[in-house]
Design an enzyme around this catalytic site. Structure first.
Site, PDB file in Angstrom:
ATOM      1  N   GLU A 145       0.848  -1.246  -0.014  1.00 46.58           N
ATOM      2  CA  GLU A 145       0.041  -0.118  -0.108  1.00 46.58           C
ATOM      3  C   GLU A 145       0.971   1.107  -0.074  1.00 46.58           C
ATOM      4  OE1 GLU A 145      -2.847  -0.425   3.221  1.00 46.58           O
ATOM      5  OE2 GLU A 145      -4.097  -1.389   1.920  1.00 46.58           O
ATOM      6  N   GLU A 324      -6.662  -7.612  -0.541  1.00 51.10           N
ATOM      7  CA  GLU A 324      -7.092  -7.712   1.039  1.00 51.10           C
ATOM      8  C   GLU A 324      -8.601  -7.372   0.986  1.00 51.10           C
ATOM      9  OE1 GLU A 324      -4.660  -5.224   3.501  1.00 51.10           O
ATOM     10  OE2 GLU A 324      -2.714  -5.888   2.693  1.00 51.10           O
TER      11      GLU A 324
HETATM   12  C1  GAL Z   1      -4.486  -2.657   5.081  1.00 54.17           C
HETATM   13  C2  GAL Z   1      -2.885  -2.959   5.251  1.00 54.17           C
HETATM   14  C3  GAL Z   1      -2.957  -4.455   6.076  1.00 54.17           C
HETATM   15  C4  GAL Z   1      -3.667  -4.163   7.150  1.00 54.17           C
HETATM   16  C5  GAL Z   1      -5.080  -3.716   6.895  1.00 54.17           C
HETATM   17  C6  GAL Z   1      -6.052  -3.799   8.293  1.00 54.17           C
HETATM   18  O1  GAL Z   1      -4.395  -1.319   4.673  1.00 54.17           O
HETATM   19  O2  GAL Z   1      -2.455  -3.412   4.084  1.00 54.17           O
HETATM   20  O3  GAL Z   1      -1.582  -4.556   6.310  1.00 54.17           O
HETATM   21  O4  GAL Z   1      -3.398  -3.197   8.110  1.00 54.17           O
HETATM   22  O5  GAL Z   1      -5.136  -2.673   6.413  1.00 54.17           O
HETATM   23  O6  GAL Z   1      -7.372  -3.364   7.642  1.00 54.17           O
END
Ligand code: GAL
Length: 644
Positions: A145, A324
């Protein structure tokens, strides 16, 4: 795979090694194809400078591979370890107040730091040498990110040194730079390159052109940083894909430029957090209604944006991944409600319908340590299966074939316009994303599939092209739009072509390069405080309105009240429509008429219901916390139906 694939983000380094085989078996049983690992594991890979420790990662990769799972490995550069920062504190970024952003969380680096660049290349080479040819490793994610936690722009020594060098390359001479920025204003003219600093800590607002170029510079630093890693991965890991997990509504760098070197893009979808955290313009009522599902349009806008990112460099829409996908509650928003029953399936189906080839859930097991202990995973802390797990388990991915999204409508988006728009909003209630989402949601409420694309991309396949906030106009975009007007209907929102490439206004005023195309000139604009209101043909207008002096355009609507009463607010020249007012009702009706005129099918969908088409199927989604009757079916609360 010819249908949607599933994956998960897992952290072997967070659990005892005796859990790895158990988890791999469970992941396989759940029907997952991909497991992404190691994006934050630098301190374990290299506990001391030059002393690599691969045994644990060898085991982790081998176990997943043995189980038939495909590994997506990451470069761990989002988290430079403590020893590196202690040795080279100059790697750390500085915030706009000039303060050091310290070690102790993540993303603590300045993209322009040459010292960090060297270490980034070194660890990338080391991990790629070790795993680049491993049969279980099918692809790579660079870093994690980019820009998360506002980390694209740094205001410390590394960026301060690199910025003037970048400017000299862009402008060649100081005379050109002074002219481009309009530095004669307030005696801001420079006489040596090293007089130019980042645009922070100024007494009052800095020159917007200065800020615009700082945004470009910082974006280029991200691009270079990633390209250095990609070059090494291509050399040492041939045949594997390379992607990056971009973020929700992230504004700070030019995603079109940064994604050029990738095979495909990924993004991280956190629907409940996104509504609570990013969408300041949504009402309390809307936030409450969608608290457990997120707002359908905020989610799908990002899908559509990421599907179109590579079209800028390759000319084609490409499949993307959700790297994710939220599968339970998050921990980082103002409020973090538990998702509704069915939300994980609904999000997964929606991602597919908007072009995702893979949806990978975050994360396998809830973390038992540190910052994210209150964030859920597919497994709870105690390893029992959580609610999201059960939803994934009963998902039929075979019903989601890979195929095209048949969009005939394009919505134009450009980060440069975003930067200049938000730099001088002129109204606290306005923002670039808000303006874009107003038009996007209108189109989605009419059942339209949308490609979100760059204004300099190939526009040939579209019947209707909507440009809600194209404030910065380049010659290339202007020519592209002129050409597109030969086959498509164009719809422009307020502030179109109001700024030149360097952030000035055109010498002949708005619409500058587009004056002939739209057939008129700007007369006045009005930024309304809450409580002020105007009307146009009986429609309410709040926040923003502008009036036009038509040259050869037809006047469609006239302001009826306020200081611009009697002046033109909506004009049309042939197939080019320009709407100067912030009025959801009027925008809805105007767009609906244009769609009908051009033959793009219109379907009036109830609030909270959305339709999306892919691979010859239509997905009907109900994000409402109550059932809805639509198209002869009863849609249960938070559910979807797939229709042929
Ligand atoms: C994302 C990040 C992850 C984790 C997640 C939690 O933005 O890439 O590592 O922190 O959020 O929601």
């Amino acid at each position: 795979m010819n249908h949607l694939a599933l994956g998960v983000c897992d952290y072997p380094e967070h659990v005892p090694a005796d859990r790895w085989e158990v988890y791999a078996k469970q992941q396989k049983e759940l029907g997952l194809t991909y497991v992404r690992i190691a994006e934050f594991a630098w301190s374990l890979m290299e506990p001391h400078e030059g002393q690599y420790q691969w045994d644990w990662l060898d085991d982790a990769v081998n176990i997943l591979h043995k189980e038939g799972l495909k590994v997506v490995l990451c470069t761990p550069t989002a988290t430079p370890p403590a020893w590196l920062i202690r040795k080279h504190p100059e790697i750390l970024a500085h915030d706009p107040q000039g303060r050091v952003r310290a070690f102790g969380s993540r993303r603590h680096y300045d993209f322009a730091s040459q010292v960090y660049r060297e270490h980034s290349r070194r660890i990338t080479r080391a991990i790629a040498e070790r795993y680049g040819q491993h049969p279980g490793v099918v692809g790579w994610q660079t870093d994690n990110e980019f820009g998360c936690h506002d980390t694209t722009r740094s205001y410390g020594p590394a960026s301060t040194k690199a910025f003037p060098v970048w400017l000299e390359k862009r402008y060649g001479t100081l005379a050109k730079l002074n002219e481009a920025w309009g530095n004669v204003f307030w005696s801001q003219e420079y006489t040596a390159w090293d007089q130019i600093e980042p645009p922070n800590l100024t007494v009052t607002e800095p020159n917007p052109s200065h800020v615009l170029d700082y945004a470009r510079f910082a974006s280029d630093m991200v691009k270079e940083f990633q390209e250095e890693q990609v070059e090494i991965l291509r050399e040492l890991s041939p045949g594997r894909f390379i992607t990056h997990n971009f973020m929700i509504f992230f504004p700070e760098f030019d995603h079109y430029q940064v994604s050029e070197c990738l095979d495909f893009v990924s993004w991280d979808a956190y629907p409940t957090g996104m509504l609570e955290f990013f969408a300041f313009w949504e009402s309390e009522e809307t936030k409450l209604k969608y608290a457990r599902t997120g707002h359908p349009d905020l989610i799908s806008f990002n899908h559509d944006l990421y599907r179109g990112l590579k079209a800028y460099s390759t000319g084609k829409q490409t499949g993307f991944w959700v790297m994710e996908q939220q599968c339970g509650q998050v921990n980082w928003s103002t409020y973090n409600p538990l998702p509704a029953d069915g939300a994980v399936q609904l999000w997964t189906a929606q991602a597919w319908a908007h072009g995702a080839d893979t949806v990978s859930y975050f994360r396998w097991r809830a973390a038992t340590m540190a910052q994210e202990v209150m964030h859920s995973g597919l497994l709870r802390h105690d390893e029992t299966f959580d609610r999201g797990y059960h939803e994934v388990k009963s998902l039929q991915t075979e019903q989601f074939p890979i195929g095209d999204v048949p969009a005939k409508v394009a919505l134009l988006h450009d980060y440069r316009s975003l930067w200049i728009f938000d730099q001088q909003k002129h109204n606290a209630d306005l923002s670039y994303w808000r303006q874009v989402m107003l038009y996007y949601s209108t189109l989605r409420s009419l059942g339209v599939d949308i490609d979100v694309i760059h204004p300099e991309s190939d526009l040939s396949g579209y019947q209707v092209i909507v440009a809600p906030a194209l404030t910065l106009m380049t010659e290339r975009a202007a020519e592209n739009l002129q050409q597109a007007s030969n086959h498509a209907h164009l719809i422009f929102g307020p502030r179109t072509a109001y700024r030149t490439e360097s952030g000035r206004t055109p010498e002949d005023g708005q619409f500058g390069l587009l004056s002939d195309l739209v057939g008129g000139k700007l007369k006045n604009f009005d930024s309304m405080r809450p409580g002020l209101k105007e009307t146009v043909s009986g429609y309410d207008v709040t926040i923003w309105s502008e009036s036009y002096r038509p040259l050869d355009a037809e006047v469609l609507h006239v302001l009826e009240s306020g200081p611009m009463a009697g002046e033109c607010a909506v004009m049309r020249k042939n197939n080019v429509l320009t709407i100067g007012v912030h009025s959801s009702g009027l925008i809805h009706d105007l767009i609906r008429d244009i769609l009908m005129e051009t033959g793009v099918p219109v379907l009036d969908v109830p609030e909270g219901v959305r339709v999306s088409r892919r691979a010859g199927k239509m997905l009907v989604q109900n994000f409402n916390p109550y059932g809805v009757d639509f198209l002869g079916t009863r849609l249960a609360a938070v559910s979807f139906e797939l229709m042929e």
